[in-house]
Design a protein around this motif. Structure first.
Motif, PDB file in Angstrom:
ATOM      1  N   VAL A  33       0.866  -1.177   0.000  1.00 50.86           N
ATOM      2  CA  VAL A  33       0.000   0.000   0.000  1.00 50.86           C
ATOM      3  C   VAL A  33       0.904   1.227   0.000  1.00 50.86           C
ATOM      4  O   VAL A  33       1.700   1.418   0.928  1.00 50.86           O
ATOM      5  N   ALA A  34       0.806   2.050  -1.030  1.00 49.97           N
ATOM      6  CA  ALA A  34       1.653   3.234  -1.120  1.00 49.97           C
ATOM      7  C   ALA A  34       1.269   4.248  -0.043  1.00 49.97           C
ATOM      8  O   ALA A  34       0.103   4.366   0.344  1.00 49.97           O
ATOM      9  N   LEU A  35       2.264   4.984   0.429  1.00 54.48           N
ATOM     10  CA  LEU A  35       2.036   6.017   1.435  1.00 54.48           C
ATOM     11  C   LEU A  35       1.709   7.353   0.772  1.00 54.48           C
ATOM     12  O   LEU A  35       2.178   7.639  -0.343  1.00 54.48           O
ATOM     13  N   PRO A  36       0.919   8.195   1.442  1.00 55.05           N
ATOM     14  CA  PRO A  36       0.717   9.556   0.926  1.00 55.05           C
ATOM     15  C   PRO A  36       2.063  10.272   0.791  1.00 55.05           C
ATOM     16  O   PRO A  36       3.015   9.974   1.520  1.00 55.05           O
ATOM     17  N   LYS A  37       2.146  11.212  -0.119  1.00 57.97           N
ATOM     18  CA  LYS A  37       3.414  11.885  -0.415  1.00 57.97           C
ATOM     19  C   LYS A  37       4.043  12.494   0.832  1.00 57.97           C
ATOM     20  O   LYS A  37       5.265  12.398   1.031  1.00 57.97           O
ATOM     21  N   PRO A  47      -3.314  12.072  -5.658  1.00 60.75           N
ATOM     22  CA  PRO A  47      -3.258  13.000  -6.796  1.00 60.75           C
ATOM     23  C   PRO A  47      -1.982  12.873  -7.607  1.00 60.75           C
ATOM     24  O   PRO A  47      -1.952  13.241  -8.788  1.00 60.75           O
ATOM     25  N   GLU A  48      -0.900  12.336  -6.981  1.00 61.63           N
ATOM     26  CA  GLU A  48       0.375  12.213  -7.688  1.00 61.63           C
ATOM     27  C   GLU A  48       0.579  10.778  -8.174  1.00 61.63           C
ATOM     28  O   GLU A  48       0.073   9.843  -7.583  1.00 61.63           O
ATOM     29  N   PHE A 100      11.094  -0.586  -3.979  1.00 70.74           N
ATOM     30  CA  PHE A 100      10.966   0.809  -3.577  1.00 70.74           C
ATOM     31  C   PHE A 100       9.781   1.456  -4.291  1.00 70.74           C
ATOM     32  O   PHE A 100       9.559   1.235  -5.487  1.00 70.74           O
ATOM     33  N   VAL A 101       9.056   2.304  -3.563  1.00 70.55           N
ATOM     34  CA  VAL A 101       7.941   3.066  -4.128  1.00 70.55           C
ATOM     35  C   VAL A 101       8.134   4.528  -3.739  1.00 70.55           C
ATOM     36  O   VAL A 101       8.463   4.832  -2.582  1.00 70.55           O
ATOM     37  N   ALA A 102       7.935   5.441  -4.692  1.00 71.23           N
ATOM     38  CA  ALA A 102       8.084   6.861  -4.392  1.00 71.23           C
ATOM     39  C   ALA A 102       7.320   7.688  -5.412  1.00 71.23           C
ATOM     40  O   ALA A 102       6.990   7.212  -6.506  1.00 71.23           O
ATOM     41  N   SER A 103       7.080   8.938  -5.048  1.00 75.70           N
ATOM     42  CA  SER A 103       6.393   9.850  -5.958  1.00 75.70           C
ATOM     43  C   SER A 103       7.385  10.612  -6.847  1.00 75.70           C
ATOM     44  O   SER A 103       6.959  11.409  -7.674  1.00 75.70           O
ATOM     45  N   ASP A 104       8.700  10.382  -6.666  1.00 76.09           N
ATOM     46  CA  ASP A 104       9.681  10.970  -7.572  1.00 76.09           C
ATOM     47  C   ASP A 104      10.819   9.971  -7.789  1.00 76.09           C
ATOM     48  O   ASP A 104      11.175   9.194  -6.900  1.00 76.09           O
ATOM     49  N   ILE A 105      11.395  10.011  -8.960  1.00 78.19           N
ATOM     50  CA  ILE A 105      12.403   9.039  -9.367  1.00 78.19           C
ATOM     51  C   ILE A 105      13.702   9.220  -8.587  1.00 78.19           C
ATOM     52  O   ILE A 105      14.406   8.253  -8.294  1.00 78.19           O
ATOM     53  N   GLU A 106      14.039  10.444  -8.233  1.00 80.77           N
ATOM     54  CA  GLU A 106      15.292  10.692  -7.534  1.00 80.77           C
ATOM     55  C   GLU A 106      15.343   9.942  -6.204  1.00 80.77           C
ATOM     56  O   GLU A 106      16.390   9.412  -5.806  1.00 80.77           O
ATOM     57  N   THR A 107      14.208   9.868  -5.504  1.00 79.48           N
ATOM     58  CA  THR A 107      14.152   9.135  -4.245  1.00 79.48           C
ATOM     59  C   THR A 107      14.463   7.657  -4.465  1.00 79.48           C
ATOM     60  O   THR A 107      15.136   7.021  -3.653  1.00 79.48           O
ATOM     61  N   LEU A 108      13.996   7.105  -5.566  1.00 78.60           N
ATOM     62  CA  LEU A 108      14.279   5.705  -5.888  1.00 78.60           C
ATOM     63  C   LEU A 108      15.769   5.496  -6.156  1.00 78.60           C
ATOM     64  O   LEU A 108      16.356   4.496  -5.727  1.00 78.60           O
ATOM     65  N   LYS A 109      16.383   6.436  -6.860  1.00 76.61           N
ATOM     66  CA  LYS A 109      17.814   6.325  -7.156  1.00 76.61           C
ATOM     67  C   LYS A 109      18.639   6.360  -5.867  1.00 76.61           C
ATOM     68  O   LYS A 109      19.609   5.605  -5.721  1.00 76.61           O
ATOM     69  N   ILE A 110      18.249   7.214  -4.932  1.00 81.41           N
ATOM     70  CA  ILE A 110      18.968   7.312  -3.654  1.00 81.41           C
ATOM     71  C   ILE A 110      18.834   6.014  -2.873  1.00 81.41           C
ATOM     72  O   ILE A 110      19.810   5.499  -2.309  1.00 81.41           O
ATOM     73  N   ALA A 111      17.619   5.449  -2.843  1.00 85.33           N
ATOM     74  CA  ALA A 111      17.394   4.191  -2.120  1.00 85.33           C
ATOM     75  C   ALA A 111      18.192   3.058  -2.736  1.00 85.33           C
ATOM     76  O   ALA A 111      18.784   2.227  -2.022  1.00 85.33           O
ATOM     77  N   GLY A 163      13.526   1.419 -17.812  1.00 84.68           N
ATOM     78  CA  GLY A 163      13.871   2.468 -16.875  1.00 84.68           C
ATOM     79  C   GLY A 163      13.074   2.307 -15.602  1.00 84.68           C
ATOM     80  O   GLY A 163      12.705   1.211 -15.206  1.00 84.68           O
ATOM     81  N   GLN A 164      12.760   3.384 -14.939  1.00 84.27           N
ATOM     82  CA  GLN A 164      11.945   3.333 -13.739  1.00 84.27           C
ATOM     83  C   GLN A 164      10.507   3.047 -14.135  1.00 84.27           C
ATOM     84  O   GLN A 164       9.977   3.627 -15.088  1.00 84.27           O
ATOM     85  N   LYS A 165       9.876   2.151 -13.401  1.00 85.93           N
ATOM     86  CA  LYS A 165       8.510   1.737 -13.732  1.00 85.93           C
ATOM     87  C   LYS A 165       7.515   2.656 -13.034  1.00 85.93           C
ATOM     88  O   LYS A 165       7.542   2.856 -11.833  1.00 85.93           O
ATOM     89  N   LYS A 166       6.626   3.237 -13.814  1.00 84.72           N
ATOM     90  CA  LYS A 166       5.632   4.144 -13.260  1.00 84.72           C
ATOM     91  C   LYS A 166       4.430   3.370 -12.796  1.00 84.72           C
ATOM     92  O   LYS A 166       3.941   2.491 -13.490  1.00 84.72           O
ATOM     93  N   ALA A 167       3.922   3.674 -11.610  1.00 82.12           N
ATOM     94  CA  ALA A 167       2.702   3.036 -11.129  1.00 82.12           C
ATOM     95  C   ALA A 167       1.501   3.895 -11.454  1.00 82.12           C
ATOM     96  O   ALA A 167       1.608   5.111 -11.579  1.00 82.12           O
TER      97      ALA A 167
END
Length: 299
Positions: free
Chosen positions: A123-127, A246-247, A255-266, A295-299
């Motif tokens: 379950v994804a978390l709110p941003k 909304p995002e 890893f799940v995130a609302s921006d790709i940079e966070t995924l790269k850091i993880a 590349g990064q997979k968009k949900a």
């Protein structure tokens, strides 16, 4: 006009030493409310050497929910929790900014043949909570709200619906409901549902809008408030959904995130062994390479 937007067939997916039925994400529907990933495990007969041995691996930006029908899994995490997951209980781990955990067959089951069957859900978390502190909650089966109406048994695994609320500490409006029918019945839940809604058939059959649907199918509703279907005796289904974010969300491995940079850091942190370790379990799963074609997979 039909209220069934998409019918998703369960697809085989390899998670290491196990094949599971992948339900979400799906190319035509990446998320249903905040639900971003659902795997159906088994039913699998477990014996040497096919024990579940998923070594420590990381998560960010999500909560994991494990719900078993048969068997047992030993959960260990970097918060120091060591809990055996048994059928009917809810294992809820919120990764937030980062957590590590392992999932293994308990020692006492390694000498006997047994079954393993259940659902593993993200379950994804709110941003605004993606970087929250990680936490863990284990809810035993008797603590979950359950009720019966006209030969149909309901159990609220997580979230809130009507005047029922699960003790699982969710972070956005959602619901995961187990429905088991003792007799043929008409299910009308639309007035109590909200947001987006999906229905997964585990056993038996469901009739909706002149069509019959069977096991290992997910029905995605166009409008949750119109959710109505006939269920045959002996059928078990799971209704899941809630308010969408909304995002958009992106997935890279675990890893799940609302921006790709966070995924790269993880990804870099895991490769450099900077995630917290799991006490009592020194295993490590190397991170797979990013597919250059995807590349990064968009949900």
């Amino acid at each position: 006009m039909s209220n069934i937007a998409i019918v998703i067939e369960e697809r085989a997916a390899d998670i290491g030493n196990f094949l599971v039925g992948r339900l979400l994400p799906f190319r035509q529907k990446r998320m249903v409310g905040p639900f971003i990933f659902i795997d159906h495990m088994g039913p699998e007969t477990i014996s040497e050497p096919q024990f579940m041995d998923i070594a420590p691996h990381p998560h960010i930006g999500l909560s994991t929910l494990t719900y078993l029908f048969e068997g047992s899994i030993m959960h260990r995490d970097s918060l120091g929790n060591e809990v055996e997951i048994k059928p009917g209980a809810v294992n809820w781990m919120t990764a937030g900014k980062g957590v590590t955990h392992s999932e293994r067959t308990p020692d006492y089951l390694r000498s006997i043949t047994h079954k393993l069957h259940g659902l593993q859900i993200w379950v994804a978390l709110p941003k605004d909570l993606e970087q929250m502190e990680p936490n863990f909650v284990h809810i035993e089966e008797p603590q979950l709200p359950h009720w019966s109406e006209d030969g149909v048994n309901y159990r609220l695994i997580a979230g809130e619906i009507n005047n029922h609320r699960s003790e699982v500490p969710v972070y956005s409006p959602l619901y995961l409901i187990e429905i088991k029918a003792d007799k043929d019945s008409l299910i009308k839940l639309g007035e109590h549902l909200y947001g987006e809604s999906g229905l997964y058939i585990l056993h038996g059959s469901v009739h909706a809008e002149g069509q019959e649907f069977g096991p290992k199918q997910i029905l995605i509703a166009k409008d949750a408030k119109l959710c109505e279907f006939e269920i045959k005796a002996g059928t078990s289904v799971y209704i899941f959904g809630g308010e969408p974010f909304p995002e958009q969300r992106y997935i890279d491995w675990n890893f799940v995130a609302s921006d790709i940079e966070t995924l790269k850091i993880a990804r870099a942190k895991w490769e450099q062994h900077q995630f917290p370790e799991v006490p009592g379990d020194d295993g490590y799963i190397p991170i797979p390479p990013v597919n250059p074609a995807l590349g990064q997979k968009k949900a």
